[in-house]
Design a protein around this motif. Sequence first.
Motif, PDB file in Angstrom:
ATOM      1  N   ILE A  11       0.859  -1.181   0.000  1.00 52.19           N
ATOM      2  CA  ILE A  11       0.000   0.000   0.000  1.00 52.19           C
ATOM      3  C   ILE A  11       0.898   1.235   0.000  1.00 52.19           C
ATOM      4  O   ILE A  11       2.045   1.187   0.444  1.00 52.19           O
ATOM      5  N   ALA A  12       0.373   2.334  -0.535  1.00 54.03           N
ATOM      6  CA  ALA A  12       1.194   3.542  -0.662  1.00 54.03           C
ATOM      7  C   ALA A  12       0.309   4.778  -0.587  1.00 54.03           C
ATOM      8  O   ALA A  12      -0.867   4.764  -0.984  1.00 54.03           O
ATOM      9  N   ALA A  13       0.892   5.848  -0.066  1.00 53.82           N
ATOM     10  CA  ALA A  13       0.238   7.161  -0.036  1.00 53.82           C
ATOM     11  C   ALA A  13       1.333   8.215   0.006  1.00 53.82           C
ATOM     12  O   ALA A  13       2.123   8.264   0.944  1.00 53.82           O
ATOM     13  N   SER A 131      -2.236   7.443   5.777  1.00 53.86           N
ATOM     14  CA  SER A 131      -2.798   8.778   5.609  1.00 53.86           C
ATOM     15  C   SER A 131      -1.696   9.792   5.895  1.00 53.86           C
ATOM     16  O   SER A 131      -0.548   9.416   6.173  1.00 53.86           O
ATOM     17  N   ASP A 132      -2.034  11.056   5.860  1.00 52.75           N
ATOM     18  CA  ASP A 132      -1.049  12.091   6.186  1.00 52.75           C
ATOM     19  C   ASP A 132      -0.534  11.957   7.613  1.00 52.75           C
ATOM     20  O   ASP A 132       0.531  12.470   7.950  1.00 52.75           O
ATOM     21  N   ASN A 133      -1.286  11.264   8.454  1.00 53.02           N
ATOM     22  CA  ASN A 133      -0.888  11.075   9.851  1.00 53.02           C
ATOM     23  C   ASN A 133       0.006   9.862  10.055  1.00 53.02           C
ATOM     24  O   ASN A 133       0.460   9.618  11.174  1.00 53.02           O
ATOM     25  N   THR A 237      15.544  13.248  13.447  1.00 57.51           N
ATOM     26  CA  THR A 237      14.456  12.375  13.002  1.00 57.51           C
ATOM     27  C   THR A 237      13.772  11.749  14.209  1.00 57.51           C
ATOM     28  O   THR A 237      14.377  11.579  15.276  1.00 57.51           O
ATOM     29  N   GLN A 238      12.530  11.380  14.000  1.00 60.40           N
ATOM     30  CA  GLN A 238      11.742  10.834  15.099  1.00 60.40           C
ATOM     31  C   GLN A 238      10.684   9.887  14.545  1.00 60.40           C
ATOM     32  O   GLN A 238      10.184  10.068  13.438  1.00 60.40           O
ATOM     33  N   VAL A 239      10.352   8.884  15.335  1.00 59.84           N
ATOM     34  CA  VAL A 239       9.242   7.993  15.017  1.00 59.84           C
ATOM     35  C   VAL A 239       8.495   7.731  16.316  1.00 59.84           C
ATOM     36  O   VAL A 239       9.101   7.686  17.398  1.00 59.84           O
ATOM     37  N   SER A 240       7.193   7.592  16.214  1.00 57.76           N
ATOM     38  CA  SER A 240       6.402   7.291  17.407  1.00 57.76           C
ATOM     39  C   SER A 240       5.396   6.197  17.096  1.00 57.76           C
ATOM     40  O   SER A 240       4.956   6.041  15.951  1.00 57.76           O
ATOM     41  N   LEU A 241       5.072   5.442  18.115  1.00 62.56           N
ATOM     42  CA  LEU A 241       4.014   4.436  18.018  1.00 62.56           C
ATOM     43  C   LEU A 241       2.967   4.779  19.057  1.00 62.56           C
ATOM     44  O   LEU A 241       3.278   4.966  20.232  1.00 62.56           O
ATOM     45  N   TRP A 242       1.720   4.896  18.605  1.00 67.40           N
ATOM     46  CA  TRP A 242       0.626   5.255  19.497  1.00 67.40           C
ATOM     47  C   TRP A 242      -0.389   4.129  19.591  1.00 67.40           C
ATOM     48  O   TRP A 242      -0.513   3.295  18.686  1.00 67.40           O
ATOM     49  N   VAL A 243      -1.102   4.117  20.709  1.00 64.64           N
ATOM     50  CA  VAL A 243      -2.154   3.120  20.926  1.00 64.64           C
ATOM     51  C   VAL A 243      -3.394   3.813  21.468  1.00 64.64           C
ATOM     52  O   VAL A 243      -3.310   4.818  22.181  1.00 64.64           O
ATOM     53  N   ASP A 244      -4.551   3.264  21.136  1.00 65.78           N
ATOM     54  CA  ASP A 244      -5.781   3.790  21.718  1.00 65.78           C
ATOM     55  C   ASP A 244      -6.031   3.111  23.067  1.00 65.78           C
ATOM     56  O   ASP A 244      -5.213   2.329  23.558  1.00 65.78           O
ATOM     57  N   GLN A 245      -7.190   3.393  23.668  1.00 63.92           N
ATOM     58  CA  GLN A 245      -7.439   2.911  25.019  1.00 63.92           C
ATOM     59  C   GLN A 245      -7.678   1.412  25.102  1.00 63.92           C
ATOM     60  O   GLN A 245      -7.686   0.842  26.204  1.00 63.92           O
ATOM     61  N   PHE A 293     -14.344  -7.117  19.538  1.00 64.55           N
ATOM     62  CA  PHE A 293     -13.452  -6.192  20.237  1.00 64.55           C
ATOM     63  C   PHE A 293     -12.520  -5.582  19.202  1.00 64.55           C
ATOM     64  O   PHE A 293     -11.933  -6.295  18.382  1.00 64.55           O
ATOM     65  N   THR A 294     -12.390  -4.246  19.254  1.00 65.21           N
ATOM     66  CA  THR A 294     -11.552  -3.533  18.289  1.00 65.21           C
ATOM     67  C   THR A 294     -10.503  -2.709  19.013  1.00 65.21           C
ATOM     68  O   THR A 294     -10.805  -2.039  20.006  1.00 65.21           O
ATOM     69  N   GLY A 295      -9.276  -2.777  18.519  1.00 62.63           N
ATOM     70  CA  GLY A 295      -8.197  -1.953  19.039  1.00 62.63           C
ATOM     71  C   GLY A 295      -7.419  -1.335  17.889  1.00 62.63           C
ATOM     72  O   GLY A 295      -7.280  -1.950  16.824  1.00 62.63           O
ATOM     73  N   THR A 296      -6.911  -0.123  18.102  1.00 59.81           N
ATOM     74  CA  THR A 296      -6.204   0.589  17.034  1.00 59.81           C
ATOM     75  C   THR A 296      -4.879   1.124  17.552  1.00 59.81           C
ATOM     76  O   THR A 296      -4.796   1.671  18.654  1.00 59.81           O
ATOM     77  N   TRP A 297      -3.839   0.938  16.742  1.00 57.47           N
ATOM     78  CA  TRP A 297      -2.538   1.529  17.017  1.00 57.47           C
ATOM     79  C   TRP A 297      -1.975   2.064  15.704  1.00 57.47           C
ATOM     80  O   TRP A 297      -2.525   1.810  14.632  1.00 57.47           O
ATOM     81  N   GLY A 298      -0.872   2.806  15.796  1.00 58.93           N
ATOM     82  CA  GLY A 298      -0.306   3.341  14.565  1.00 58.93           C
ATOM     83  C   GLY A 298       1.111   3.811  14.754  1.00 58.93           C
ATOM     84  O   GLY A 298       1.643   3.860  15.871  1.00 58.93           O
ATOM     85  N   ILE A 299       1.724   4.154  13.640  1.00 54.13           N
ATOM     86  CA  ILE A 299       3.108   4.661  13.619  1.00 54.13           C
ATOM     87  C   ILE A 299       3.113   5.992  12.899  1.00 54.13           C
ATOM     88  O   ILE A 299       2.500   6.132  11.825  1.00 54.13           O
TER      89      ILE A 299
END
Length: 304
Positions: A11-13, A131-133, A237-245, A293-299
């Motif tokens: 996939i690409a954006a 996405s842009d995020n 440079t920086q990278v982060s990984l986030w998680v929802d609740q 059950f749904t969970g979301t994380w991202g980079i």
Amino acid sequence: MIAPSGEQIEIAARDQRAVVVEVGGGLRSYSAGGRELVDGYRADEMCSSGRGQVLIPWPNRLQDGSFEFGGRRHQLPLNEPEHRNAIHGLVRWAAWTAAEREPHRAVMKYVLYPQPGYPFSLGISIEYALSDNGLRVRTTATNLGTDTCPYGGGAHPYLTLGTATIDRLILRVPGRTVLRSDERGLPISTDAVEETEYDFQRPRRIGSTTLDHAFTDLERDHDGLASVELRDPDHGTQVSLWVDQSYRYLMLFSGDPLPNVNRRSLAVEPMTCPPNAFRTMDALIRLEPGSSFTGTWGIARGSA
């Protein structure tokens, strides 16, 4: 000739690229602006060290591979035999299906049928979207059976900023509490991170700290997100990984005992529950028949 990880779904954006694989439905690579942000593996390689794998229906370790649920005892294969543990679930080496595809997103699906040790049916769907995020990964597990089933979910990406080691990188971890483990990797206590070498609530160099620890009691922003941040002070440079609740735990692993990782990158593993949750019941999700059950994380990338 077939790739060891099966079909490669790219996939690409804009300047972002990610590759998801058929085997395990995991994330093989992710880059932004021509810079790799995930320490993955080549298309002609078999996945090693858990890189990018999906950890369902439990993340991390399960003592002796056995647990009791619903008044019955269950025994799973010990796939970490040196420590007599079952580890990282049952879907890492299964063939998943790319059920939906668009240029910027893909949805991988798999049905986990009942088997010895886990006689339950789970429908699993994972959406990878750019996405842009940055990259967003949304996982939904649905109980397809007639009995309530135990569930935990996780993922195993390794973050990188392209440095030879992680030692000089600046790390911030939002966890106020760290889990201490025994020689088998099983939690034995929980402690406040203050005044310990595992206190990264304020950004600081990783240095020689060895990480193979789960963190919880996560500090979150106004959107309920908790983020681990990794920064290279020399290159901005920086990278982060986030998680929802949905993800209450973050496992950080510096890969010291693994020759093909060995502090080259840092695993940041979202987990809905701690290690050994099938036995301790800590944060274990009980999925009723037909429920999900749904969970979301991202980079996300960034500049220091």
